[in-house]
Enzyme design. Structure first.
Site, PDB file in Angstrom:
ATOM      1  N   HIS A   1       3.165  -4.449  -8.875  1.00  9.89           N
ATOM      2  CA  HIS A   1       2.875  -3.067  -9.270  1.00  9.89           C
ATOM      3  C   HIS A   1       4.174  -2.320  -9.622  1.00  9.89           C
ATOM      4  O   HIS A   1       4.494  -1.269  -9.055  1.00  9.89           O
ATOM      5  CB  HIS A   1       2.123  -2.328  -8.162  1.00  9.89           C
ATOM      6  CG  HIS A   1       1.249  -1.227  -8.684  1.00  9.89           C
ATOM      7  ND1 HIS A   1       0.020  -0.929  -8.158  1.00  9.89           N
ATOM      8  CD2 HIS A   1       1.425  -0.352  -9.708  1.00  9.89           C
ATOM      9  CE1 HIS A   1      -0.523   0.093  -8.815  1.00  9.89           C
ATOM     10  NE2 HIS A   1       0.320   0.459  -9.758  1.00  9.89           N
TER      11      HIS A   1
ATOM     12  N   GLU B   1      -4.468  -4.540  -3.012  1.00  8.47           N
ATOM     13  CA  GLU B   1      -3.014  -4.485  -2.897  1.00  8.47           C
ATOM     14  C   GLU B   1      -2.617  -3.993  -1.509  1.00  8.47           C
ATOM     15  O   GLU B   1      -3.333  -3.166  -0.922  1.00  8.47           O
ATOM     16  CB  GLU B   1      -2.431  -3.553  -3.980  1.00  8.47           C
ATOM     17  CG  GLU B   1      -2.628  -4.073  -5.395  1.00  8.47           C
ATOM     18  CD  GLU B   1      -1.969  -3.185  -6.446  1.00  8.47           C
ATOM     19  OE1 GLU B   1      -1.331  -2.180  -6.078  1.00  8.47           O
ATOM     20  OE2 GLU B   1      -2.080  -3.502  -7.639  1.00  8.47           O
TER      21      GLU B   1
END
Length: 527
Positions: A280, A262
């Protein structure tokens, strides 16, 4: 006494700063600092409150010479080097429950979106199509939901799923049968879960054991048409294998809020069929962000001001209510650990901490940590309750905790025993008036003494005149004796003498003391 100083280095609800101030801390709010800027100022602070942006690396921790606690407003601490912080004696806290409901609700929302293919239907409808025939969803009612992880968030998902009339099964090595019954779910092994579940949601941390827990083999052997939701941690699923299974139809759909890498700006799953994702967002609600900010401020302030430890990842919990009661016991434990550490010689491979009477009813972990902190000072001058267990583990020290229901000669007692090449060596202490630590036994000899400041430990033959000789010798060097503490095995046998001194005896005095008639052992101690 000056107030503890706290730095908030990430954007956080402004009420967090207010809580720190109300609870007796000074606080500075400086979000967006570069690593070099943080490194330049962190030495001034006792506490560091962060979210996910600040990276607490070894370089930062080396510069944090006064830091006592790091508080993460949220669950994940991937941005904190926890082992290194532990070695530095810094408590690392998170807020595991502040965003539990938010994350659980996101998992349910993702499951529903997956069942009805809402994102794709939304996109194509807004593009001017009316693709009603292309979207045939499935109901969740009467379907089986498999939870991988049935802790705090998993149990909330189970409750919500039961409200949707789903049957819930769970794989969790730490889930007891009683807890499963209480939650109304069925406990199964992982292979059984994957063979029976229509939907799977993951709620487990990322560890060596859970990394790629949904591997290619498990995905390929799962129930055909299974749908998978992950709002927990990236890395729990083999993403390449998941894409292949989506393309083959083995997996009917997947919804991910987290990814192995990420920000996930380029991921092979993005062009897979029946795949939806979010960036997220599990904890991204107004309520959750306020909750975790307030919670981390409360926890850190309790630790810095009152000694309470809540949701620490590298130290046993100690509530603010427990702290005052435990504080004298921890002082006693640290002194006993220090005493046995200074006196025991040779290879020390095992240490046991026994509690009996009133001490047996208390939270034992902080007491053990205090014993180890005192004991490990022979190895490190920066040891404390946080890093002592890690130092002990590094040196292969076997630590055991023993709790006795019995009550002996004292209302409360702590005994510390180490195994040496010469056999076990044990010291014991109690509290006088519930507050004042006292040594009551040393290596099997009863003795009453306060352990404080500079002291002289002497083992000698119990013969007339010895006390006069050592008193005269110390007086000749201008050293004043504060207290005399005596004990012996039997008349005329081995005796122990503990003297508190107004100053530390130097090498010349120690050499002279060793030569006194009747002396077997002499050792300078410092507490």
């Amino acid at each position: 006494m000056s107030k503890p100083k706290v730095l908030i280095s990430d954007k956080m609800d402004p009420n967090a700063a207010r809580i720190f101030e109300e609870r007796g801390c000074e606080v500075d709010v400086k979000p967006g600092m570069t690593p070099d800027e943080l490194k330049g100022v962190i030495g001034d602070y006792h506490g560091l409150a962060i979210r996910s942006s600040t990276k607490v690396t070894p370089d930062i921790l080396d510069a944090a010479t006064n830091l006592k606690v790091i508080g993460r407003a949220g669950i994940g601490v991937d941005n904190v080097d926890v082992p290194y912080a532990s070695g530095k004696g810094v408590v690392v806290m998170n807020t595991p429950f502040g965003n539990s409901i938010t994350t659980a609700e996101h998992a349910i929302a993702m499951m529903m979106a997956l069942a009805r293919q809402i994102p794709d239907a939304n996109t194509r409808t807004k593009a001017g199509e009316w693709p009603k025939k292309d979207f045939m969803g499935v109901e969740v009612t009467a379907k089986t939901l498999g939870l991988i992880g049935a802790g705090n968030i998993g149990s909330i998902v189970a409750s919500r799923a039961q409200g949707l009339r789903m049957k819930v099964i769970a794989y969790d090595p730490f889930l007891t049968e009683d807890r499963a019954i209480e939650l109304g779910i069925e406990k199964v092994d992982l292979d059984t879960l994957l063979s029976r579940a229509d939907f799977v949601t993951l709620h487990t941390p990322l560890t060596d054991e859970t990394r790629n827990i949904l591997s290619r083999e498990r995905l390929e052997n799962a129930k055909p048409g299974i749908r998978i939701v992950n709002c927990a941690r990236g890395g729990l699923i083999d993403e390449v294998a998941l894409k292949d299974c989506l393309e083959s139809g083995q997996v009917a759909g997947a919804a991910l809020d987290v990814f192995a890498e990420e920000p996930a700006t380029d991921n092979p799953l993005f062009d897979a069929p029946n795949f939806i994702c979010t960036p997220h967002l599990g904890a991204s609600t107004t309520e959750a962000q306020v909750n975790v900010a307030l919670q981390v401020a409360e926890q850190m302030a309790d630790y810095l001001v009152n000694g309470g430890v809540t949701n620490a990842l590298n130290m046993p919990s100690l509530s603010a209510e427990e702290a005052p009661k435990l504080r004298p016991y921890m002082a006693l434990a640290e002194k006993l650990g220090s005493l046995v550490g200074q006196l025991a010689h040779g290879s020390l491979t095992k240490i046991s901490i026994e509690r009996e009477g009133a001490a047996a009813e208390l939270n034992g972990k902080p007491i053990t940590g205090a014993v180890l902190a005192g004991f490990m000072r022979r190895y490190s001058d920066t040891v404390n309750m946080v890093n002592a267990p890690y130092l002990a583990k590094e040196r292969g020290l076997d630590v055991s905790e023993i709790r006795h229901d019995r009550e002996g000669a004292f209302n409360t007692l702590i005994r510390v025993t180490v195994e040496t090449s010469s056999g076990p060596r044990s010291v014991a202490g109690t509290l006088f008036g519930t507050q004042s630590p006292r040594l009551v036994e040393i290596f099997g000899i009863g003795i009453e003494a306060e352990l404080d400041g500079d002291m002289l430990y002497v083992v000698n033959d119990d013969k007339p005149g010895f006390i006069g000789r050592i008193g005269t010798m110390l007086g000749g060097h201008g050293i004043n004796i504060g207290t005399f503490n005596l004990g012996r095995r039997d008349a005329g046998g081995e005796a122990v003498l503990l003297l508190s001194l107004d100053e530390h005896p130097g090498a010349e005095i120690m050499t002279e003391a060793e030569k006194l008639e009747g002396v077997k052992t002499v050792k300078a101690l410092r507490f």
